[in-house]
Design an enzyme around this catalytic site. Sequence first.
Site, PDB file in Angstrom:
ATOM      1  N   ASN A 102       0.785  -1.230   0.000  1.00 26.18           N
ATOM      2  CA  ASN A 102       0.000   0.000   0.000  1.00 26.18           C
ATOM      3  C   ASN A 102       0.820   1.285   0.000  1.00 26.18           C
ATOM      4  O   ASN A 102       0.303   2.351  -0.347  1.00 26.18           O
ATOM      5  CB  ASN A 102      -0.926  -0.023   1.230  1.00 26.18           C
ATOM      6  N   TYR A 175       4.482   8.314 -10.869  1.00 23.82           N
ATOM      7  CA  TYR A 175       3.260   7.786 -10.257  1.00 23.82           C
ATOM      8  C   TYR A 175       2.432   7.045 -11.304  1.00 23.82           C
ATOM      9  O   TYR A 175       1.998   5.907 -11.082  1.00 23.82           O
ATOM     10  CB  TYR A 175       2.461   8.951  -9.667  1.00 23.82           C
ATOM     11  N   LYS A 179       1.828   2.928 -11.241  1.00 23.94           N
ATOM     12  CA  LYS A 179       0.490   2.363 -11.063  1.00 23.94           C
ATOM     13  C   LYS A 179       0.078   1.492 -12.236  1.00 23.94           C
ATOM     14  O   LYS A 179      -0.714   0.553 -12.073  1.00 23.94           O
ATOM     15  CB  LYS A 179      -0.525   3.484 -10.831  1.00 23.94           C
TER      16      LYS A 179
END
Length: 271
Positions: A102, A175, A179
Amino acid sequence: MGQLDGKVAFITGAGRGQGRAHAGLLAEHGADVIAVDICADIPTVPYPMATEDDLAETARLVEAAGRRCATAVADVRDIGALQKALDHGIARLGGVDIVLANAGVLHSDRTETTLEQAAERWADAVGVMLTGVFNTLKVAQRPLVEQGRGGAIVITGSTAGLKGMTDGSGGMSGYNAAKHGVVGLAKGFARLLGPHGVRVNVVHPTAVDTYMINNPHSPMTRASDAQALARVLPVDRLQPVDVSRAILWLVSDAAFAVTGQALALDAGVSL
């Protein structure tokens, strides 16, 4: 009787935000928790990271739910430190059944003025959210297999892992790339670990109401949300527990046949 009784969850980025919400909800349903966080600032990230006091508060919430919590300070980019954190938790709690990769950061481009700064932000974003996810899966792989009781892994993705979403800066590009990259990791590890009864999935939430986007340096304002995230459903930002509930289902026996999937929790953004 909780649906996760007797299970142990290993959660990175557990000091606050989504990680803390996941720890709390899984504890309410019977899981003990190994909670890990960096508890230190990353120089390229413009907002303060979680602290050791934050991590202690996560442990307090888990224990208030009647479950045990082992905490450790570790940077997910450091596979050796992460291994020690997991070993410590397993020694105290007796194993690991659930893994939530996470930990994440969100950069702003407001102070990026040189190519060197762009490269540094890219490296830290990819380091935390792609290399860090690989490290988390890698250290958990052996105990999950050797225990012989199966397990479930969930990676925190993002709407940015379902569509192109970058302003061109190093941090936001990192980012976006990370992802997307974790989807490939999940599919690969799902094939690798499936014969051992270990399932691997990704959850892709739209904007979540945490400090990562609620800080003075955040590139995610309500206006930018509206421009970048054209939601089909009349949903504003999610609350952390909304993501936790989806993860609870993914790690439970109810999702026994679900693996290698990218679950969009995005109010229709990916449509």
